[in-house]
Design a protein around this motif. Structure first.
Motif, PDB file in Angstrom:
ATOM      1  N   MET A 191       3.366  11.510  -8.069  1.00 43.55           N
ATOM      2  CA  MET A 191       1.958  11.692  -7.737  1.00 43.55           C
ATOM      3  C   MET A 191       1.704  11.331  -6.279  1.00 43.55           C
ATOM      4  O   MET A 191       2.240  10.347  -5.764  1.00 43.55           O
ATOM      5  N   ALA A 192       0.877  12.140  -5.626  1.00 41.70           N
ATOM      6  CA  ALA A 192       0.466  11.872  -4.254  1.00 41.70           C
ATOM      7  C   ALA A 192      -0.723  10.907  -4.268  1.00 41.70           C
ATOM      8  O   ALA A 192      -1.310  10.629  -5.318  1.00 41.70           O
ATOM      9  N   GLN A 193      -1.069  10.407  -3.112  1.00 38.03           N
ATOM     10  CA  GLN A 193      -2.213   9.494  -3.006  1.00 38.03           C
ATOM     11  C   GLN A 193      -3.492  10.236  -3.370  1.00 38.03           C
ATOM     12  O   GLN A 193      -3.701  11.381  -2.981  1.00 38.03           O
ATOM     13  N   ASN A 194      -4.347   9.596  -4.144  1.00 45.62           N
ATOM     14  CA  ASN A 194      -5.638  10.112  -4.622  1.00 45.62           C
ATOM     15  C   ASN A 194      -5.512  11.335  -5.528  1.00 45.62           C
ATOM     16  O   ASN A 194      -6.469  12.058  -5.722  1.00 45.62           O
ATOM     17  N   GLU A 195      -4.339  11.561  -6.098  1.00 36.95           N
ATOM     18  CA  GLU A 195      -4.138  12.661  -7.038  1.00 36.95           C
ATOM     19  C   GLU A 195      -4.522  12.200  -8.442  1.00 36.95           C
ATOM     20  O   GLU A 195      -4.261  11.065  -8.827  1.00 36.95           O
ATOM     21  N   THR A 196      -5.144  13.102  -9.202  1.00 35.31           N
ATOM     22  CA  THR A 196      -5.521  12.821 -10.587  1.00 35.31           C
ATOM     23  C   THR A 196      -4.826  13.826 -11.497  1.00 35.31           C
ATOM     24  O   THR A 196      -4.833  15.021 -11.210  1.00 35.31           O
ATOM     25  N   ARG A 197      -4.245  13.335 -12.569  1.00 38.75           N
ATOM     26  CA  ARG A 197      -3.587  14.201 -13.545  1.00 38.75           C
ATOM     27  C   ARG A 197      -4.063  13.855 -14.944  1.00 38.75           C
ATOM     28  O   ARG A 197      -4.400  12.724 -15.229  1.00 38.75           O
TER      29      ARG A 197
ATOM     30  N   ALA B  93       3.921   2.087 -12.298  1.00 38.07           N
ATOM     31  CA  ALA B  93       4.759   2.720 -11.285  1.00 38.07           C
ATOM     32  C   ALA B  93       6.122   2.039 -11.322  1.00 38.07           C
ATOM     33  O   ALA B  93       6.240   0.882 -10.937  1.00 38.07           O
ATOM     34  N   PRO B  94       7.172   2.737 -11.815  1.00 39.34           N
ATOM     35  CA  PRO B  94       8.484   2.100 -11.976  1.00 39.34           C
ATOM     36  C   PRO B  94       9.090   1.556 -10.679  1.00 39.34           C
ATOM     37  O   PRO B  94       9.770   0.557 -10.689  1.00 39.34           O
ATOM     38  N   GLY B  95       8.840   2.200  -9.529  1.00 39.40           N
ATOM     39  CA  GLY B  95       9.450   1.766  -8.287  1.00 39.40           C
ATOM     40  C   GLY B  95       8.726   0.650  -7.576  1.00 39.40           C
ATOM     41  O   GLY B  95       9.216   0.107  -6.597  1.00 39.40           O
ATOM     42  N   ARG B  96       7.559   0.293  -8.063  1.00 37.43           N
ATOM     43  CA  ARG B  96       6.751  -0.724  -7.389  1.00 37.43           C
ATOM     44  C   ARG B  96       7.297  -2.117  -7.681  1.00 37.43           C
ATOM     45  O   ARG B  96       7.534  -2.471  -8.823  1.00 37.43           O
TER      46      ARG B  96
ATOM     47  N   SER C 215       0.816  -1.211   0.000  1.00 40.00           N
ATOM     48  CA  SER C 215       0.000   0.000   0.000  1.00 40.00           C
ATOM     49  C   SER C 215       0.851   1.263   0.000  1.00 40.00           C
ATOM     50  O   SER C 215       0.363   2.336  -0.291  1.00 40.00           O
ATOM     51  N   GLY C 216       2.136   1.159   0.320  1.00 33.10           N
ATOM     52  CA  GLY C 216       3.014   2.311   0.303  1.00 33.10           C
ATOM     53  C   GLY C 216       3.482   2.692  -1.084  1.00 33.10           C
ATOM     54  O   GLY C 216       4.081   3.745  -1.261  1.00 33.10           O
TER      55      GLY C 216
ATOM     56  N   GLY D 179      -2.902   4.549  -4.878  1.00 28.26           N
ATOM     57  CA  GLY D 179      -1.968   3.966  -3.912  1.00 28.26           C
ATOM     58  C   GLY D 179      -1.227   5.050  -3.156  1.00 28.26           C
ATOM     59  O   GLY D 179      -1.715   6.165  -2.974  1.00 28.26           O
ATOM     60  N   GLY D 180      -0.003   4.730  -2.730  1.00 25.88           N
ATOM     61  CA  GLY D 180       0.828   5.669  -1.990  1.00 25.88           C
ATOM     62  C   GLY D 180       1.523   6.651  -2.909  1.00 25.88           C
ATOM     63  O   GLY D 180       1.366   6.627  -4.125  1.00 25.88           O
ATOM     64  N   GLU D 181       2.326   7.542  -2.320  1.00 26.32           N
ATOM     65  CA  GLU D 181       3.057   8.539  -3.093  1.00 26.32           C
ATOM     66  C   GLU D 181       4.218   7.896  -3.836  1.00 26.32           C
ATOM     67  O   GLU D 181       4.821   6.945  -3.352  1.00 26.32           O
ATOM     68  N   GLY D 182       4.535   8.433  -5.005  1.00 27.15           N
ATOM     69  CA  GLY D 182       5.671   7.937  -5.754  1.00 27.15           C
ATOM     70  C   GLY D 182       5.588   8.289  -7.222  1.00 27.15           C
ATOM     71  O   GLY D 182       4.679   8.991  -7.659  1.00 27.15           O
TER      72      GLY D 182
END
Length: 136
Positions: A91-97, A117-120, A30-31, A63-66
């Motif tokens: 992007m922050a959590q719940n952010e839409t772009r 998400a590349p870091g996931r 979830s992070g 999800g989480g920030e990243g």
């Protein structure tokens, strides 16, 4: 009586270990960012000499920030990538772009979108086709 107590304690400890492990797994996952496509629109403009495709995609991070990477791809008839334009944003959590790209395309129907998400951490799977079988 001590055998029943031993079995009961073993079952309870096993259950506690399993729930703790699953809770830690959910917490770790979830992070990480979890991007989701909310909308994907393609508007084409045929100038007579070329076809211009304007692509607009709305992406939400549930999800989480990243970092989130969005790739808009122009594909050929066999779904091979001809041209690709990518944007990586934090992007922050719940952010839409909203992401916009413009392509000179042969066919507006052959435009694809990839969001990840590349870091996931992800399970690595090889889904490539077998082109040649080696027989001995």
């Amino acid at each position: 009586m001590s055998v029943i107590r031993g079995v009961t304690v073993t079952i309870i400890l096993s259950f506690m270990l399993l729930t703790t492990a699953s809770g830690v797994f959910i917490y770790l996952i979830s992070g990480y960012p979890n991007p989701e496509v909310e909308s994907f629109q393609i508007n084409s403009n045929d100038t007579g000499e070329e076809l211009i495709a304007n692509v607009e995609a709305s992406v939400r991070n549930i999800g989480g920030e990243g970092e989130v990477r969005v790739e808009v791809r122009s594909l050929n008839e066999r779904d091979a990538v001809i041209d690709s334009r990518a944007q990586t944003v934090f992007m922050a959590q719940n952010e839409t772009r909203v992401f916009s790209e413009t392509f000179n395309a042969d066919d507006a129907d052959n435009i694809g979108l990839a969001v990840f998400a590349p870091g996931r951490p992800q399970v690595i799977r090889d889904e490539s086709e077998l082109f040649e079988r080696i027989e001995r």
